[in-house]
Design a protein around this motif. Structure first.
Motif, PDB file in Angstrom:
ATOM      1  N   ALA A 855       0.761  -1.243   0.084  1.00 36.63           N
ATOM      2  CA  ALA A 855      -0.016  -0.014   0.030  1.00 36.63           C
ATOM      3  C   ALA A 855       0.894   1.190   0.252  1.00 36.63           C
ATOM      4  CB  ALA A 855      -1.096  -0.007   1.314  1.00 36.63           C
ATOM      5  N   PHE A 856       0.356   2.028  -1.107  1.00 39.55           N
ATOM      6  CA  PHE A 856       1.472   3.467  -0.941  1.00 39.55           C
ATOM      7  C   PHE A 856       0.703   4.252  -0.073  1.00 39.55           C
ATOM      8  CE2 PHE A 856       1.994   1.320  -5.182  1.00 39.55           C
ATOM      9  CZ  PHE A 856       3.213   1.765  -5.697  1.00 39.55           C
ATOM     10  N   GLU A 857       1.561   4.689   0.899  1.00 36.85           N
ATOM     11  CA  GLU A 857       1.046   5.517   2.291  1.00 36.85           C
ATOM     12  C   GLU A 857       1.451   7.127   1.853  1.00 36.85           C
ATOM     13  OE1 GLU A 857       3.054   3.447   5.425  1.00 36.85           O
ATOM     14  OE2 GLU A 857       1.276   2.186   5.550  1.00 36.85           O
ATOM     15  N   SER A 858       2.150   7.469   1.031  1.00 35.80           N
ATOM     16  CA  SER A 858       2.488   8.596   0.791  1.00 35.80           C
ATOM     17  C   SER A 858       2.842   9.020  -0.708  1.00 35.80           C
ATOM     18  CB  SER A 858       3.584   9.150   1.672  1.00 35.80           C
ATOM     19  OG  SER A 858       4.751   8.549   1.416  1.00 35.80           O
ATOM     20  N   GLY A 859       2.983  10.192  -1.015  1.00 41.25           N
ATOM     21  CA  GLY A 859       3.423  10.392  -2.568  1.00 41.25           C
ATOM     22  C   GLY A 859       2.272  10.496  -3.423  1.00 41.25           C
ATOM     23  N   ALA A 860       2.554  10.571  -4.827  1.00 37.63           N
ATOM     24  CA  ALA A 860       1.606  10.457  -5.791  1.00 37.63           C
ATOM     25  C   ALA A 860       0.738   9.381  -5.844  1.00 37.63           C
ATOM     26  CB  ALA A 860       2.344  10.510  -7.134  1.00 37.63           C
ATOM     27  N   PHE A 861       1.288   8.248  -5.343  1.00 36.93           N
ATOM     28  CA  PHE A 861       0.453   6.842  -5.363  1.00 36.93           C
ATOM     29  C   PHE A 861      -0.381   6.569  -4.303  1.00 36.93           C
ATOM     30  CE2 PHE A 861       3.595   6.454  -9.126  1.00 36.93           C
ATOM     31  CZ  PHE A 861       2.686   6.090  -9.876  1.00 36.93           C
ATOM     32  N   LYS A 862      -0.429   7.661  -3.284  1.00 41.75           N
ATOM     33  CA  LYS A 862      -1.129   7.414  -1.944  1.00 41.75           C
ATOM     34  C   LYS A 862      -2.539   6.981  -2.299  1.00 41.75           C
ATOM     35  CE  LYS A 862      -2.079   9.396   2.514  1.00 41.75           C
ATOM     36  NZ  LYS A 862      -2.064  10.631   3.265  1.00 41.75           N
ATOM     37  N   GLY A 863      -2.699   5.940  -1.625  1.00 43.77           N
ATOM     38  CA  GLY A 863      -4.088   5.617  -1.943  1.00 43.77           C
ATOM     39  C   GLY A 863      -4.460   4.145  -2.598  1.00 43.77           C
ATOM     40  N   LEU A 864      -3.325   3.942  -3.222  1.00 42.45           N
ATOM     41  CA  LEU A 864      -3.277   2.790  -4.005  1.00 42.45           C
ATOM     42  C   LEU A 864      -2.549   1.704  -3.364  1.00 42.45           C
ATOM     43  CD1 LEU A 864      -3.460   1.453  -6.956  1.00 42.45           C
ATOM     44  CD2 LEU A 864      -0.918   2.408  -7.566  1.00 42.45           C
TER      45      LEU A 864
END
Length: 914
Positions: A855-864
């Motif tokens: 799980a992307f927890e930060s950055g541009a892909f947060k929420g993915l």
């Protein structure tokens, strides 16, 4: 006295005082022994006075925390699962998720977890609710098929192991309440979309259906700025393949005992009497839609409207080579060799000659449709809360099971046979090529009296219900009261018609038209060098004439049941001190049921069916008590005592009779059929549980239960009034009272067991291992009951031992889980080839699943979040065994029956939350 909500909030994990520990040494000792390894390691944890950073967990650990909180704060003995996030239960299906709970098991149907057993008892002993309301079933009876409900649309489920008097319907083994989300429970607008690709490791075994599929989902939750109203909608699409490698040994016997020796087989030996080997490909397409509208204007009024819809289409293509090997088919053996197995001489090798094998092509279609609407309203007036709940649900099933036969016009040798008596598949080497379109004819090789057939099961199930209640809180040892009335009407009908296909021109065998031929189906996976001709079944049906069939079986296949159930209930909340704080509830339900059934009786005088009907009514008084004692701030002792019931199978309640006769010897009536006067299974139940909580994600628990079944349901011959029945004989009966062979209430027995469960989070040992944890459970169930009161038949669905464990890691966006579900051997009722219910002895199985995610927890892909799942990691087969029909020295001996491999299921995809 504290109110229940205050009590729940006060249950923070905290050390127990020395005085409390000294006073409760026996209990503390038991709990300590169960959790000793972890407790010892926990000594290195930070001191209680040390300030710790606040950490908000997500994903599987958040789901675990929510589930444990539900279990801990309940007055009854419950288990729970919660979604990790919107549209994300911990498992790929709701049945898989529920079956990981202590004391619960799933039964695989076509490779999928479909029905749930609670505490070792068959699904028919339980009840399933959706948002607190009993839900319809597309099956033949009451048991819900959980694959009808997308896991993406279910937010949580609670399993009640002891009754709660306020529930609108309850089971004898327990009650499962599936719940959709509530939009006003969320702080802000959220949306989630998901997509996964799916692949079956068996590939594509038949050309109609590929080995790949997909899953798509989307959920949206929003609220008005003033939080007066909220809306949630969800959609889930499933396109899932199933690829099945199937082998079945038909039956085993020494037919010499019946005066019909099998040529070439020693007269004292047991031989296999037939086999089948096939490949099935099926596709499940399901579209599910959920909607919730919640309105809470702040004046004490709260209204919630629930909508649910599921459309489930299933298609299956199956190609099977099968052969009768009994003496009555004309088969014989040469060079038969035997092996001693458990004291019995079993033929395990030789050459099988002079058989009439069938190449059977099957094409099945099933369409299921479920709709449900529920409208709940609550109004607070001064200290009282008034509630009204109106609901409706309806299920429809429309199915066709079609088959046509093909084979050689001459008798065939099955060649060298190697017969297995343990796990695995027996092998054969036929001299005939079942894939040769020049020699394989559409015909009736085994002389079944038809060239094909179709059956058309149709089910309609409808429930309408109303619930009214009133309740209030008190500052007293009786801290609450709730009372009300439930009313429901249920109508279920079954109509299973059948037709025969007979080749035109007087059933003249014909070759399969070249333009319909496809690549042959390869069946060599089982070790037998067999390939089978392949063609599209619907396209050949114009070669056949169609004739109605099995009209004399209509009394068991065409019926309807109507139920009206009215229940008055009262529930008192309790909270007092008996040296330790005690809380719980005292409940009472008075339930009156009226049931009627319409069906058919077969009139042998006219060779036609005549209408018939019947019914009865009864009242049950069902008291219950649930008490929980807070032995320490973190240790709870629970006790439950109740009268419980489970309504009988609806097909057993049918009005329908066949085999009507008057004896030539004693001039008495007899018949067989359903029992419209059948009453429920009833039981007295007692439960005891002790639970100790170490942290939000760590606990240990031990439970025991005993159910004294008062009136079991099994096959009997009971007195019956045959007034008005047609007399097919010339004999005058001495009385209108005769004997009906049917399901009836009889003497009972007991079901009892123990359960151990734990969830242990390594983070309580040291921050260095935070994110690692394990959940596990063990249950052991026993019973004195036997199906049909036959000592050789154990209780349907009873697995003596069931275990579950999950080891997980979840930290810094990385997640990994591996889980195991095991259940010991059991006997249950399954659907036969053409929809009939038949018993099957299912061997023990252990299913291993694994999951990796990020799980992307930060950055541009947060929420993915990305996930790779593998279900049935070791490709464990579905195995059954069957008894020896005659000739066994030990009447309890069993030999292999089914051996089916469904392959591994791979899923790769992700979700995006925004």
């Amino acid at each position: 006295m504290t109110k229940p909500t205050q009590r729940a909030a006060a249950r923070a994990i905290a050390p127990t005082s020395p005085q409390r520990r000294n006073r409760l040494t026996p209990v503390a000792l038991c709990v300590g022994l169960f959790g000793m390894p972890w407790l010892a390691l926990a000594q290195t944890a930070p001191a209680s006075g040390q300030k710790l950073d606040t950490v908000t967990v997500t994903g599987f650990r958040a789901s675990l925390e929510s589930s444990i909180s539900t279990k801990r704060n309940a007055d009854a003995i419950v288990e729970a699962i919660s979604a990790e996030d919107i549209g994300k239960l911990p498992d790929v299906s709701i049945a898989d998720a529920i079956s990981r709970l202590p004391g619960l098991t799933a039964q695989r149907v076509a490779g999928r977890s479909s029905v749930i057993s609670i505490r070792g008892m068959a699904p028919r002993f339980g009840v399933t609710l959706l948002n607190g309301r009993e839900i319809v079933s597309t099956g033949d009876n009451r048991s819900v098929e959980y694959d009808q409900f997308p896991s993406e649309l279910i937010n949580a489920a609670t399993v009640y192991k002891t009754p709660d008097a306020s529930l609108s319907a309850q089971g004898l083994s327990g009650t499962i309440n599936m719940k959709t989300l509530r939009p006003l429970d969320f702080a802000k607008t959220q949306a989630v979309v998901g997509a996964r690709l799916e692949r079956n490791s068996n590939g594509s075994l038949n050309p109609e259906i590929s080995g790949t599929g997909n899953r798509l989902s989307a959920s949206y939750v929003t609220q008005s700025a003033d939080r007066i109203w909220g809306v949630a909608v969800g959609f889930a699409h499933l396109d899932s393949p199933n690829q099945e490698k199937h082998y079945k040994s038909w039956w085993w016997a020494n037919t010499n005992d019946w005066g019909a020796p099998l040529p070439g087989v020693p007269t004292d030996a047991v031989a296999l009497q037939g086999f089948e080997l096939g490949a099935a490909s099926s596709r499940q397409k399901r579209d599910g839609l959920m909607g919730v509208l919640e309105y809470k204007p702040g004046n004490g009024f709260h209204s919630t409207l629930d909508l649910y819809y599921s459309k489930f289409d299933q298609t299956e293509a199956r190609r099977t080579v099968m052969s009768d090997m009994s003496t009555w088919s004309g088969a014989s053996w040469s060079n038969a060799q035997t092996t001693n197995v458990n004291g019995d001489k079993i033929v395990t090798s030789g050459t099988v000659n002079n058989t009439t094998p069938v190449a059977l092509t099957t094409y099945n279609k099933r369409q299921d449709d479920i709709r449900a609407v529920g409208w709940n309203n609550e109004l607070k007036l001064a200290d009282w809360k008034l509630a009204g709940d109106l609901s409706w649900s309806k299920a429809k099933r429309d199915e066709q099971n079609a088959e046509v036969q093909a084979g050689s016009k001459n008798r065939v040798s099955l060649g060298q046979a190697n017969i297995v008596t343990g796990d695995g598949r027996s092998t054969f080497a036929p001299t005939f090529d079942f894939a040769d379109p020049k020699n394989v004819y559409l015909t009736d090789p085994a002389n079944w009296g038809r060239d094909g057939r179709s059956q058309f099961p149709k089910v309609v199930d409808e429930i309408k219900a109303l619930k009214l209640s009133a309740g209030r809180m008190f500052e007293s040892w009786m801290n609450s009261i709730e009372a009300g009335v439930d009313y429901s009407e249920r109508d279920k009908s079954m109509n299973r018609t059948e037709v025969y296909y007979n080749l035109k021109n007087g059933r003249t065998p014909v070759l399969i038209p070249n333009n319909l031929l496809r690549e042959p189906t390869d069946l060599s996976f089982a070790g037998s060098p067999i390939r089978m001709v392949n063609f599209d079944l619907p396209s050949v049906l114009n070669l056949y004439d169609v004739a109605p069939a099995a009209a004399d079986q209509a009394p068991g296949r065409v019926w309807s049941v109507h139920e009206k159930v009215t229940a008055a209930f009262a529930k008192l909340g309790l909270e007092f001190d008996w040296g330790v704080p005690v809380h719980g509830s005292l409940g009472l339900r008075v339930v009156h049921a009226q049931q009627t059934s319409n069906g058919l009786l077969w009139n042998p005088k006219t060779n036609a069916s005549d209408p018939t009907s019947g019914g009865t009514s009864y009242t049950d008084t069902l008291p219950s008590i649930n008490l929980s004692a807070d032995l320490t701030q973190n240790t709870i002792l629970r006790f439950g005592l109740a009268k419980v019931l489970a309504r009988p199978n609806m097909e057993d309640m049918r009005a329908g009779f066949s085999g009507i006769n008057v004896s030539s010897t004693d001039r008495t009536w007899s018949a067989s059929g359903g029992n419209a006067k059948l009453e429920p299974w009833r039981a007295d139940a007692v439960d005891l549980s002790v639970e100790h909580y170490f942290s939000k994600r760590s606990y240990v628990a031990a439970a025991a239960f005993h159910k004294n079944i008062k009136n079991f349901v099994y096959s009997q011959s009971i007195p019956f009034d045959f007034t008005g029945f047609p007399n097919p004989t010339t004999y005058t009966p001495i009385s209108n009272i005769g004997l009906l062979s049917t399901k009836a209430n009889g003497h009972g027995g007991m079901v009892a067991g123990t359960e151990l469960s734990a969830s242990l989070d390594a983070g309580m040992i040291s921050p260095a291992v935070d994110g690692i944890g394990v959940t596990l459970s063990y249950s052991n169930t026993r019973s004195s009951l036997h199906e049909d009161n036959n000592l050789n038949n154990p209780l349907d669905g009873l697995s003596g031992v069931a275990t579950n464990f999950v080891v997980y890691y979840e930290r810094d966006g990385i997640s990994a889980r591996i889980g195991s579900r095991h259940r010991s051997a059991f006997v249950t009722t399954v659907r036969g080839t053409f929809g009939e219910n038949v018993p099957s002895m299912i061997s023990a199985e252990t299913i291993l699943d694994a999951q990796l995610g990020y799980a992307f927890e930060s950055g541009a892909f947060k929420g993915l979040s990305l996930t790779l799942q593998v279900n049935n990691l070791r490709d464990r087969p579905y195995r059954t065994r069957v008894g020896i029909s005659t000739g066994a020295k030990d009447p309890n001996s069993t030999l292999p029956e089914r051996y089916t491999s469904y392959g591994r299921q791979f899923l790769l995809g992700g979700t995006y939350k925004f």
